[in-house]
Design a protein around this motif. Structure first.
Motif, PDB file in Angstrom:
ATOM      1  N   ARG A   6       0.793  -1.152  -0.013  1.00  0.00           N
ATOM      2  CA  ARG A   6      -0.017   0.045  -0.191  1.00  0.00           C
ATOM      3  C   ARG A   6       0.802   1.328   0.070  1.00  0.00           C
ATOM      4  O   ARG A   6       2.244   1.174   0.509  1.00  0.00           O
ATOM      5  N   LEU A   7       0.301   2.265  -0.576  1.00  0.00           N
ATOM      6  CA  LEU A   7       1.010   3.513  -0.555  1.00  0.00           C
ATOM      7  C   LEU A   7       1.492   4.332   0.641  1.00  0.00           C
ATOM      8  O   LEU A   7       0.634   4.248   1.422  1.00  0.00           O
ATOM      9  N   SER A   8       2.654   4.961   0.596  1.00  0.00           N
ATOM     10  CA  SER A   8       2.802   5.895   1.688  1.00  0.00           C
ATOM     11  C   SER A   8       2.644   7.374   1.368  1.00  0.00           C
ATOM     12  O   SER A   8       2.873   7.675   0.326  1.00  0.00           O
ATOM     13  N   VAL A   9       2.042   8.122   2.200  1.00  0.00           N
ATOM     14  CA  VAL A   9       1.750   9.340   1.910  1.00  0.00           C
ATOM     15  C   VAL A   9       2.316  10.171   3.000  1.00  0.00           C
ATOM     16  O   VAL A   9       2.223  10.023   4.194  1.00  0.00           O
ATOM     17  N   ALA A  10       2.677  11.557   2.737  1.00  0.00           N
ATOM     18  CA  ALA A  10       3.157  12.649   3.538  1.00  0.00           C
ATOM     19  C   ALA A  10       1.957  13.643   3.536  1.00  0.00           C
ATOM     20  O   ALA A  10       1.691  14.057   2.504  1.00  0.00           O
ATOM     21  N   LEU A  11       1.674  13.877   4.869  1.00  0.00           N
ATOM     22  CA  LEU A  11       0.517  14.838   5.118  1.00  0.00           C
ATOM     23  C   LEU A  11       1.522  16.172   5.302  1.00  0.00           C
ATOM     24  O   LEU A  11       1.846  16.374   6.664  1.00  0.00           O
ATOM     25  N   ALA A  12       1.541  17.297   4.472  1.00  0.00           N
ATOM     26  CA  ALA A  12       2.332  18.482   4.876  1.00  0.00           C
ATOM     27  C   ALA A  12       1.293  19.607   5.154  1.00  0.00           C
ATOM     28  O   ALA A  12       0.521  19.739   4.578  1.00  0.00           O
ATOM     29  N   CYS A  13       1.349  20.036   6.398  1.00  0.00           N
ATOM     30  CA  CYS A  13       0.247  21.006   6.961  1.00  0.00           C
ATOM     31  C   CYS A  13       0.962  22.251   7.200  1.00  0.00           C
ATOM     32  O   CYS A  13       1.875  22.552   7.986  1.00  0.00           O
ATOM     33  N   ALA A  14       0.843  23.133   6.338  1.00  0.00           N
ATOM     34  CA  ALA A  14       1.395  24.438   6.221  1.00  0.00           C
ATOM     35  C   ALA A  14       1.043  25.368   7.172  1.00  0.00           C
ATOM     36  O   ALA A  14       1.864  26.051   7.778  1.00  0.00           O
ATOM     37  N   GLU A  15      -0.360  25.044   7.931  1.00  0.00           N
ATOM     38  CA  GLU A  15      -0.848  25.930   8.797  1.00  0.00           C
ATOM     39  C   GLU A  15      -1.868  24.830   9.577  1.00  0.00           C
ATOM     40  O   GLU A  15      -2.675  24.323   8.813  1.00  0.00           O
ATOM     41  N   GLY A  16      -2.076  25.036  10.915  1.00  0.00           N
ATOM     42  CA  GLY A  16      -2.999  24.057  11.562  1.00  0.00           C
ATOM     43  C   GLY A  16      -2.703  22.658  11.501  1.00  0.00           C
ATOM     44  O   GLY A  16      -1.395  22.183  11.226  1.00  0.00           O
ATOM     45  N   GLU A  17      -3.707  21.904  11.872  1.00  0.00           N
ATOM     46  CA  GLU A  17      -3.452  20.489  11.749  1.00  0.00           C
ATOM     47  C   GLU A  17      -4.384  19.687  10.648  1.00  0.00           C
ATOM     48  O   GLU A  17      -4.913  20.321  10.433  1.00  0.00           O
TER      49      GLU A  17
END
Length: 210
Positions: A6-17
């Protein structure tokens, strides 16, 4: 997309959560791992797709820099200029509140095979922006008249980020038939590929052929 994992994803949050604590779900068939990133973004090895949650996509993408993997932008911004800029840069675009977890997973999977996903509001913003330009609506109608009814159906689905296989399932056509239709569409629209064709179809790029 890797067939055995299964794929690996990076969740990049520029502001907040990151607003979706329930995504990806443990039983998601396609996305298996999510790594949360905060500025300054450093994408770790092994990530397949970056999902960038931000209020100012242009600035956030500049901070993200070149990551070498597909990027999907999630933002409340819905103006045509921003969406076109992101799409031309190869990033998928989901307007906040205009997608569900299934759509997000589909966008991630599509990104790994070269499809640029737009949420419905993002598609509508591009179309509305084109209609507001001088003769924009007329130019779009002339362009669409170049295509057969079947080719128009395919373009509508392609503009939402679906690939040839998914389009074939929707229209009950073989993948080979869809790809043949796409080749004809690109020739008729003087498009270099799927992104260029979608930009022309949505009225977000100049029409070269009249």
């Amino acid at each position: 997309m890797r067939s055995s994992q299964r794929l690996s994803v990076a969740l990049a949050c520029a502001e907040g959560e990151w607003p979706h604590d329930d995504w990806p779900a443990p039983d998601d068939r396609h996305v298996g791992r999510a790594v949360r990133l905060a500025p300054p973004f450093r994408v770790p090895p092994g990530v397949d797709v970056v999902v960038l949650y931000c209020g100012d996509p242009s600035r956030a993408l500049a901070e993200l820099g070149a990551v070498g993997v597909p990027v999907i932008v999630v933002s409340r911004r819905r103006d045509t200029e921003t969406i076109v800029e992101m799409f031309r840069g190869g990033a998928g675009y989901l307007v906040e509140g205009d997608y569900c977890a299934c759509m997000l997973s589909s966008a991630v999977v599509g990104a790994t095979v070269g499809h640029t996903y737009l949420s419905p509001v993002a598609c509508a913003a591009l179309r509305e922006g084109a209609r507001r330009t001088p003769a924009g609506g007329e130019a779009m109608e002339r362009l669409r008249s170049l295509l057969s009814p079947r080719e128009r159906q395919i373009m509508e689905l392609l503009s939402t980020g679906l690939g040839a296989q998914e389009i074939g399932l929707r229209l009950r056509l073989s993948e080979k038939t869809v790809r043949n239709n796409l080749s004809n569409i690109y020739a008729k629209l003087d498009a270099r590929g799927s992104t260029d064709a979608v930009l022309r179809w949505l009225g977000a790029a100049p029409v070269l052929r009249t």
